[in-house]
Design a protein around this motif. Structure first.
Motif, PDB file in Angstrom:
ATOM      1  N   TYR A 527      16.189  -7.786  -3.430  1.00 13.24           N
ATOM      2  CA  TYR A 527      15.975  -8.783  -2.385  1.00 13.24           C
ATOM      3  C   TYR A 527      16.167  -8.185  -0.996  1.00 13.24           C
ATOM      4  O   TYR A 527      15.341  -8.355  -0.109  1.00 13.24           O
ATOM      5  N   ILE A 528      17.279  -7.503  -0.833  1.00 16.82           N
ATOM      6  CA  ILE A 528      17.646  -7.036   0.506  1.00 16.82           C
ATOM      7  C   ILE A 528      16.713  -5.928   0.977  1.00 16.82           C
ATOM      8  O   ILE A 528      16.112  -6.012   2.048  1.00 16.82           O
ATOM      9  N   ILE A 529      16.553  -4.917   0.129  1.00 18.33           N
ATOM     10  CA  ILE A 529      15.691  -3.800   0.529  1.00 18.33           C
ATOM     11  C   ILE A 529      14.242  -4.259   0.624  1.00 18.33           C
ATOM     12  O   ILE A 529      13.541  -3.970   1.594  1.00 18.33           O
ATOM     13  N   GLY A 530      13.824  -5.027  -0.380  1.00 16.52           N
ATOM     14  CA  GLY A 530      12.447  -5.519  -0.394  1.00 16.52           C
ATOM     15  C   GLY A 530      12.139  -6.331   0.853  1.00 16.52           C
ATOM     16  O   GLY A 530      11.113  -6.125   1.512  1.00 16.52           O
ATOM     17  N   SER A 531      13.028  -7.253   1.207  1.00 17.23           N
ATOM     18  CA  SER A 531      12.802  -8.109   2.371  1.00 17.23           C
ATOM     19  C   SER A 531      12.712  -7.278   3.648  1.00 17.23           C
ATOM     20  O   SER A 531      11.845  -7.504   4.499  1.00 17.23           O
ATOM     21  N   ALA A 532      13.622  -6.305   3.778  1.00 17.33           N
ATOM     22  CA  ALA A 532      13.646  -5.491   4.986  1.00 17.33           C
ATOM     23  C   ALA A 532      12.340  -4.722   5.139  1.00 17.33           C
ATOM     24  O   ALA A 532      11.725  -4.714   6.210  1.00 17.33           O
ATOM     25  N   ILE A 533      11.905  -4.101   4.038  1.00 19.17           N
ATOM     26  CA  ILE A 533      10.684  -3.291   4.116  1.00 19.17           C
ATOM     27  C   ILE A 533       9.470  -4.164   4.442  1.00 19.17           C
ATOM     28  O   ILE A 533       8.665  -3.845   5.316  1.00 19.17           O
ATOM     29  N   ILE A 534       9.389  -5.279   3.746  1.00 15.12           N
ATOM     30  CA  ILE A 534       8.190  -6.088   3.915  1.00 15.12           C
ATOM     31  C   ILE A 534       8.124  -6.706   5.324  1.00 15.12           C
ATOM     32  O   ILE A 534       7.057  -6.844   5.900  1.00 15.12           O
ATOM     33  N   GLN A 535       9.285  -6.998   5.886  1.00 14.52           N
ATOM     34  CA  GLN A 535       9.280  -7.543   7.248  1.00 14.52           C
ATOM     35  C   GLN A 535       8.869  -6.503   8.271  1.00 14.52           C
ATOM     36  O   GLN A 535       8.166  -6.790   9.237  1.00 14.52           O
ATOM     37  N   MET A 536       9.311  -5.284   8.006  1.00 14.45           N
ATOM     38  CA  MET A 536       8.900  -4.170   8.857  1.00 14.45           C
ATOM     39  C   MET A 536       7.388  -4.050   8.841  1.00 14.45           C
ATOM     40  O   MET A 536       6.733  -3.996   9.882  1.00 14.45           O
ATOM     41  N   LEU A 537       6.849  -3.976   7.643  1.00 12.38           N
ATOM     42  CA  LEU A 537       5.410  -3.805   7.492  1.00 12.38           C
ATOM     43  C   LEU A 537       4.665  -4.933   8.199  1.00 12.38           C
ATOM     44  O   LEU A 537       3.668  -4.712   8.879  1.00 12.38           O
ATOM     45  N   TYR A 538       5.209  -6.147   8.040  1.00 14.48           N
ATOM     46  CA  TYR A 538       4.532  -7.303   8.625  1.00 14.48           C
ATOM     47  C   TYR A 538       4.570  -7.241  10.148  1.00 14.48           C
ATOM     48  O   TYR A 538       3.552  -7.407  10.824  1.00 14.48           O
ATOM     49  N   SER A 539       5.761  -6.968  10.685  1.00 15.44           N
ATOM     50  CA  SER A 539       5.938  -6.986  12.131  1.00 15.44           C
ATOM     51  C   SER A 539       5.070  -5.937  12.826  1.00 15.44           C
ATOM     52  O   SER A 539       4.602  -6.136  13.934  1.00 15.44           O
ATOM     53  N   TYR A 540       4.862  -4.799  12.148  1.00 15.49           N
ATOM     54  CA  TYR A 540       4.053  -3.768  12.766  1.00 15.49           C
ATOM     55  C   TYR A 540       2.582  -3.877  12.385  1.00 15.49           C
ATOM     56  O   TYR A 540       1.810  -2.959  12.618  1.00 15.49           O
ATOM     57  N   GLY A 541       2.250  -4.996  11.738  1.00 11.45           N
ATOM     58  CA  GLY A 541       0.839  -5.251  11.480  1.00 11.45           C
ATOM     59  C   GLY A 541       0.233  -4.459  10.336  1.00 11.45           C
ATOM     60  O   GLY A 541      -0.973  -4.417  10.163  1.00 11.45           O
ATOM     61  N   PHE A 542       1.115  -3.809   9.530  1.00  9.16           N
ATOM     62  CA  PHE A 542       0.567  -3.032   8.418  1.00  9.16           C
ATOM     63  C   PHE A 542      -0.007  -3.909   7.311  1.00  9.16           C
ATOM     64  O   PHE A 542      -0.774  -3.446   6.481  1.00  9.16           O
ATOM     65  N   LEU A 543       0.406  -5.153   7.275  1.00 11.08           N
ATOM     66  CA  LEU A 543      -0.055  -6.006   6.188  1.00 11.08           C
ATOM     67  C   LEU A 543      -1.451  -6.567   6.447  1.00 11.08           C
ATOM     68  O   LEU A 543      -2.132  -6.990   5.529  1.00 11.08           O
ATOM     69  N   ASP A 544      -1.861  -6.567   7.737  1.00  7.92           N
ATOM     70  CA  ASP A 544      -3.155  -7.158   8.048  1.00  7.92           C
ATOM     71  C   ASP A 544      -4.331  -6.491   7.335  1.00  7.92           C
ATOM     72  O   ASP A 544      -5.174  -7.183   6.776  1.00  7.92           O
ATOM     73  N   PRO A 545      -4.395  -5.148   7.351  1.00  9.82           N
ATOM     74  CA  PRO A 545      -5.524  -4.549   6.622  1.00  9.82           C
ATOM     75  C   PRO A 545      -5.543  -4.954   5.145  1.00  9.82           C
ATOM     76  O   PRO A 545      -6.597  -5.238   4.584  1.00  9.82           O
ATOM     77  N   ILE A 546      -4.354  -4.985   4.543  1.00  7.43           N
ATOM     78  CA  ILE A 546      -4.285  -5.381   3.119  1.00  7.43           C
ATOM     79  C   ILE A 546      -4.787  -6.809   2.966  1.00  7.43           C
ATOM     80  O   ILE A 546      -5.556  -7.133   2.076  1.00  7.43           O
ATOM     81  N   ASN A 547      -4.342  -7.627   3.894  1.00 11.36           N
ATOM     82  CA  ASN A 547      -4.746  -9.024   3.833  1.00 11.36           C
ATOM     83  C   ASN A 547      -6.257  -9.173   3.986  1.00 11.36           C
ATOM     84  O   ASN A 547      -6.881 -10.002   3.325  1.00 11.36           O
ATOM     85  N   ASN A 548      -6.846  -8.332   4.847  1.00  6.01           N
ATOM     86  CA  ASN A 548      -8.292  -8.396   5.014  1.00  6.01           C
ATOM     87  C   ASN A 548      -9.012  -8.069   3.716  1.00  6.01           C
ATOM     88  O   ASN A 548     -10.004  -8.691   3.365  1.00  6.01           O
ATOM     89  N   VAL A 549      -8.479  -7.062   3.009  1.00  8.70           N
ATOM     90  CA  VAL A 549      -9.087  -6.716   1.715  1.00  8.70           C
ATOM     91  C   VAL A 549      -8.922  -7.881   0.756  1.00  8.70           C
ATOM     92  O   VAL A 549      -9.843  -8.280   0.052  1.00  8.70           O
ATOM     93  N   LEU A 550      -7.711  -8.432   0.738  1.00 12.35           N
ATOM     94  CA  LEU A 550      -7.422  -9.504  -0.209  1.00 12.35           C
ATOM     95  C   LEU A 550      -8.214 -10.776   0.090  1.00 12.35           C
ATOM     96  O   LEU A 550      -8.468 -11.575  -0.803  1.00 12.35           O
ATOM     97  N   SER A 551      -8.583 -10.942   1.359  1.00 11.77           N
ATOM     98  CA  SER A 551      -9.160 -12.236   1.726  1.00 11.77           C
ATOM     99  C   SER A 551     -10.465 -12.525   0.990  1.00 11.77           C
ATOM    100  O   SER A 551     -10.828 -13.678   0.797  1.00 11.77           O
ATOM    101  N   SER A 552     -11.145 -11.462   0.549  1.00 11.20           N
ATOM    102  CA  SER A 552     -12.354 -11.743  -0.219  1.00 11.20           C
ATOM    103  C   SER A 552     -12.001 -12.532  -1.480  1.00 11.20           C
ATOM    104  O   SER A 552     -12.761 -13.368  -1.939  1.00 11.20           O
TER     105      SER A 552
END
Lengths: 656, 227
Positions: A527-552
């Motif tokens: 929980y702790i490590i996972g949450s920290a990493i994923i928030q980092m990725l989100y805040s720096y916009g790393f999740l957007d490209p993944i989301n664009n792929v997923l959006s199809s």
């Protein structure tokens, strides 16, 4: 029964202690009660290397001595029927506990002594403990203790573990035995058997060096064609196995029975004789257990009770859990405002991730899982769980499992992680894997929160229930397919139906705590490590490209809003985050304004099915290896996309 | 129809269906070929057997054994194969062993069968390597006394009802299950009683050596009980 959820601590055998005692015996003889009476809170549950079997250890301080107490799994024999049996005998042979305490149910000596005879074959210092001795008077059973000692050649102690009677006597006797030179405890079998055993044992004694087991025991196991022992011995001397095979054939001819039956028969013959000489039963009236079973196993009342107990367990968990969870959340909310997403400096984001992960653990795992475990431990200690398994066996057969599998599946409604560990109670690898696979489809507390927080709150309760019902049907269907597709064998139900007992509070509490503790060890870091990493990725916009792929997939196939990809990525760490993130992104908790009812149901379905959470994947990996853990994950991703997409179209078509 | 003829027909149907890989129905002309008689007389005999409830028979479709018929067929098969063992192993007769046994089987009483089996050390296979059926597999309580005598006392644990008691005669099946059962004390001659049955053909709860056990139907099916 389900000493579940361990962390894989290796056994701490290097800690300095004066000596070690091991508790051994059948299941349901009050072994864990005695273990808890002997030891304090500092118990550890460890895994036997390479096996999914756990062994509990505790420390006992007595008259200035530090004694290590080891609780071996409850087993009926030293054959190779289950991993528990293998591990127990390996433990005794390799770790060489100074004294083995064999705990038996005094009200049922005949079956219990079978295992005692096998311990005697192993030739270890042994003390026999007749537990439940307080019930003897009630049932008008009289045991001649001295005679029993004399016939078995080992000391016998009567205990009533729940009240603590006889516990000290166990320790005193243990110390006494330990100081003796060598306990002489051989029970001779009939001449035909002894002739063959003696022949093989003599050669073993002369020629086989560096084995941990007693020659006589090896000889017996070779006769029985025990696969493990035959393998070990063949590596050292390949003539011996053949010799034993010939001996076995001779015996099979004399008795016209399979060799295993010949040996079991002989053991039971001896036991029958011992019981005849030492046990007197004045009148066998109907016991309380039999009376209770008339209700518990009744065609109508029995099912009513099963449904009542299971729904009671879930409702209790939810009501209590919700209460505690709200309380803790409010308390923590006062310390620092909770916000799943923040922006700003890296350490601010990281800290926020860690903090929200921690809060999630505290507000989700402890409030919901603790009461669940507590009630489950009560049920387990009372002896009722096997009745549920009995009543539901037929249903579980539909998915290639048997009644016992209901226990891990039920656990799954609390949290999938310990449920995966509880699959150990199944006999074969295939059954373990199927149960674990099905468990990951069971909506745990986190997913229940999502379903309740979206569908039940903003569509209606009936659609929420429909999702649960659909899930059960899905589990039945997938279980059936898995059973057909997977190789390996399944063993039918053979299960003891123990007597009912009033749960021993101390044991219940300790079990609950031990389980919660070992769950936290896995879940909190994830929980702790996972949450920290994923928030980092989100805040720096790393999740957007993944989301664009997923959006199809998410937009065009599932008909969900374009941010869903991000929700689902967050959900991998913690399922309830799908809903929390939705609230954060749209800045509202009134989901009716952002999602249509169809979208709400679709999102709930996806969340329920699409992936086991991070902690569950780790648990699967620990039990079955990476290959299977990833396999299950991939199957479920595909399944969730397929089903939810179809559901979206279907629900739109019928105009929900 | 004489008893001998009934038994011979039932045995033939059993053999043929076994040959056909336990396919249940056997064709009339197959029986005729096997017994070397005309199809017409086979048809006639089959109709009689059907009247007596030994077979299910539909012209052109074929014939299969009823429970009652199967019981007799198994019994006679058992006697046949035991006699073969006796002729072969004890008397060392090889030539005409089969024909001899074929005739003798009809006159061997049940008691003699039991004694013979014991004398031969309860063999499991006949000299040709075929399995000797156990004394009886299917007995229901509704049978007439005559049939009960014919098929005395050994039935599967599965056919027992709640409250029934008996002694274990034999256990077969997969090794793991067998090992577990014998560890729990389910051995030949052990007393056993049925305490409860789960609904919908679910597991049964039994009492053995003072402990209560739940076992599934598939396992109970492999346990033979002497009542």
């Amino acid at each position: 029964m389900t000493e579940c959820c361990s962390n894989s601590n290796r056994l701490k055998s290097n800690e300095k202690t004066d000596f070690t005692i091991a508790l051994a015996g059948n299941a349901n003889v009050g072994k864990s009660t005695i273990f808890n009476q002997l030891t304090g809170l500092n118990q550890t549950i460890g895994n036997w290397p390479g096996k999914t079997v756990e062994i509990a250890e505790g420390l006992l301080l007595y008259l200035g001595k530090k004694i290590k107490v080891v609780d071996l799994p409850g087993i009926y024999s030293f054959s190779t029927f289950s991993e528990e049996e293998l591990v127990s005998r390996e433990y005794i042979a390799r770790e060489k506990p100074d004294v083995v305490i064999n705990i038996v149910d005094a009200t049922n000596l005949e079956r219990n002594l079978y295992f005692t005879l096998q311990l005697i074959e192993l030739n270890v210092p042994l003390v026999l403990v007749l537990n439940f001795s307080d019930l003897l008077k009630k049932r008008k059973i009289n045991i001649d203790k001295e005679k029993l000692e004399q016939m078995l050649g080992i000391p016998v102690i009567e205990t009533a573990a729940v009240s603590g009677k006889g516990i000290e006597a166990i320790i005193d006797k243990t110390i006494e035995i330990k100081n003796l030179e060598k306990q002489k405890n051989t029970i001779k079998y009939n001449d035909d058997l002894e002739k063959e055993i003696g022949k093989i044992a003599e050669i073993i004694g002369k020629e086989i060096k560096n084995v941990e087991y007693a020659p006589r025991w090896i000889a017996i196991k070779l006769l029985e064609n025990d696969s493990e022992i035959t393998k070990i011995i063949s590596e050292k001397n390949n003539g011996l196995a053949d010799l034993a095979k010939k001996s076995a054939e001779r015996l099979e001819k004399i008795y016209n029975k399979k060799i295993n039956v010949v040996l079991s028969w002989e053991r039971y013959e001896i036991i029958e004789n011992i019981v005849k000489e030492t046990v007197r039963i004045e009148e066998a009236g109907e016991s309380i257990t039999e009376k209770l079973d008339k209700i518990a196993l009744n065609n109508f009342l029995g099912y009513l009770l099963v449904i009542g107990v299971i729904s009671g367990l879930l409702v209790w968990t939810f009501v209590i859990g919700n209460f505690i969870s709200t309380m803790i959340a409010n308390f923590l909310g006062n310390i620092e405002t909770l916000n799943p997403v923040v922006s700003g400096s890296i350490d601010r984001i990281l800290w926020n991730g860690i903090f929200t992960g921690f809060v999630a653990g505290v507000t989700l795992i402890i409030p919901y899982v603790l009461p669940f475990y507590l009630l489950l431990a009560v049920l387990e200690n009372s002896g009722y769980l096997p009745r549920i398994a009995f009543m539901l066996d037929k249903m579980m057969h539909k998915v290639g499992l048997h009644g016992k599998a209901i226990i891990p599946l039920l656990l799954g409604y609390g949290c999938n992680v310990p449920a995966c560990f509880a699959c150990r109670i199944m006999e074969t690898k295939k059954q373990k894997l199927i149960s674990a696979f099905l468990i990951t489809l069971v909506p745990c507390m986190a997913r229940t929160l999502v379903i309740l927080g979206s569908v039940a709150a903003f569509v209606n309760i009936w659609w929420a229930l429909a999702i649960y019902l659909f899930d059960i049907i899905l589990i039945l269907i997938l279980g059936r397919i898995a059973f057909k597709v997977l190789p390996g064998e399944s063993v039918g139900l053979i299960m003891e139906m123990p007597s009912y007992h009033f749960p021993h509070i101390k044991t219940v509490l300790k079990q609950t705590w031990a389980r919660t503790k070992s769950l936290l060890i896995i879940v909190f870091p994830a929980y702790i490590i996972g949450s920290a990493i994923i928030q980092m990725l989100y805040s720096y916009g790393f999740l957007d490209p993944i989301n664009n792929v997923l959006s199809s997939i998410t937009v065009s196939w599932l008909g969900l809003p374009s941010v869903t990809g991000i929700l689902l990525i967050f959900g991998i760490v913690r399922k309830e985050l799908t809903l929390l993130m939705l609230a954060v992104i749209f800045n509202t908790t009134n989901f009716a304004t952002i999602l249509t009812p169809v979208q709400m149901i679709t999102l709930a379905l996806v969340t329920m099915l699409y992936i086991p959470c991070l902690a569950t994947i780790l648990a699967l990996q620990r039990e079955f290896g990476w290959k299977k853990a990833i396999g299950i994950t991939i199957i479920e991703v595909i399944l969730a996309i397929l089903i939810s997409g179809i559901a979206f179209r279907f629900l739109t078509a019928i105009g929900v | 129809m004489p008893k001998e003829e009934i038994e011979e027909y039932l045995e033939t149907i059993y053999d043929l269906s076994e040959e056909l890989g336990n396919k249940k129905t056997v064709k009339t002309n197959q029986i005729a070929d096997f017994l070397k008689i005309s199809a017409a007389s086979v048809t006639e005999a089959l109709q009689r057997l059907r009247e007596n409830g030994f077979v299910e028979y539909e012209p052109y479709k074929g014939v299969s054994l009823t429970k009652k018929g199967l019981q007799i067929a198994l019994k006679i098969k058992r006697k046949h194969r035991l006699l073969e063992c006796f002729l072969h192993d004890v008397l060392k007769i090889r030539k005409g062993m089969h024909e001899q046994a074929c005739k003798m089987e009809h006159y061997l009483s049940d008691n003699a069968e039991k004694a013979l089996s014991k004398f031969l050390g309860n063999p499991k296979k006949c000299p040709d390597g075929k399995e000797i059926p156990l004394s009886n597999r299917l007995t229901s309580k509704k049978q007439t006394t005559n049939e009960k005598e014919l098929s005395k006392d050994i039935i599967r644990l599965n056919s027992l009802k709640k409250g029934d008691k008996g002694k274990i005669f034999a256990i077969k099946g997969n090794e793991k299950a067998m090992q577990r059962l014998s560890d729990l004390g389910l051995l030949p001659n052990t007393k056993i009683s049925i305490i409860a049955e789960a609904p919908l053909k679910g597991p049964i709860k039994i009492l053995v050596r003072g402990s209560h056990l739940a076992i599934s139907r598939e396992i109970a099916n492999d346990i033979y009980i002497e009542i």
